[in-house]
Design an enzyme around this catalytic site. Sequence first.
Site, PDB file in Angstrom:
ATOM      1  CG  ASP A  77      -1.989   1.008   1.217  1.00 28.21           C
ATOM      2  OD1 ASP A  77      -1.688   2.208   1.020  1.00 28.21           O
ATOM      3  OD2 ASP A  77      -3.147   0.631   1.409  1.00 28.21           O
ATOM      4  CG  HIS A  82      -8.625  -2.849  -2.185  1.00 23.87           C
ATOM      5  ND1 HIS A  82      -9.682  -2.134  -2.704  1.00 23.87           N
ATOM      6  CD2 HIS A  82      -8.149  -2.130  -1.145  1.00 23.87           C
ATOM      7  CE1 HIS A  82      -9.829  -1.013  -2.014  1.00 23.87           C
ATOM      8  NE2 HIS A  82      -8.914  -0.985  -1.046  1.00 23.87           N
ATOM      9  CG  HIS A  98      -6.638  -2.982   3.377  1.00 20.79           C
ATOM     10  ND1 HIS A  98      -5.892  -1.851   3.114  1.00 20.79           N
ATOM     11  CD2 HIS A  98      -7.865  -2.763   2.855  1.00 20.79           C
ATOM     12  CE1 HIS A  98      -6.654  -0.989   2.455  1.00 20.79           C
ATOM     13  NE2 HIS A  98      -7.841  -1.520   2.282  1.00 20.79           N
TER      14      HIS A  98
END
Length: 175
Positions: free
Chosen positions: A64, A128, A130
Site C-alpha cells: 500500500d 481489495h 488489506h
Amino acid sequence: MAIFAPTASPQADLRLNCTATIAVPKKKKFLEGRLENCLFCKIAAGQLPAYKIYEDADILAFLDLHPIREGHALVIPKEHHVWFEDLPPALATQMTTCAQQIARAMKQVYQVERVAMFYTGIHVPHAHAHVVPMHHVHDVTSAAYLREGPDSFTTPPQIPAETMAEVAALLRRTL
C-alpha cells in the site's frame, strides 16, 4: 436479540448458503467508466508501478502506498470487481490464500503474533484485501484516524521508495 433481521422480499424464504451463487445487483454509479480510470486496474495491467509481493494470472499483491504501517499490503483481483461480495467464490478464496501466505511472511519478518486481513474498498472502487502486521491489539487503524476521528481522517504518509522496495523484496523472499 437478532444481529441480522432480513426484511420481507420475494426471496424472503431463502436461507443463508455461502456455497450458493446469488445474483447481486450492481451499483451503477460506481461502475460507469471506472475500468479505464480504475487505479488498481491500471496497476494490474502494468500501466502504473507497484511494489509487488506476489503475482499470478488472476491476482496481484503489492504494498500500500499509504500504509497503516510498514509492510501493509493489498491483494487485488486483476479482473475488475467493485465490491468484495461480487467476487466469484474461487477468486475470493485465491485472494484469501494469498493473504494467508503474506501473513505468514509478515509474522516472520516483523516478529508479530497477529496479522489482520480485511476488505474496505473506501478509496478505490476495486475489490481489495488489506493485509497488515499487527504490533498491538488496536493496530489495524492508523494513528491519524484514531487522532483525527472518522470525519476528518487524512491519508497516512507514504514510506520512502527505498524502504518500500526493501520491504517488498523481503516479503517476496520470505513467501
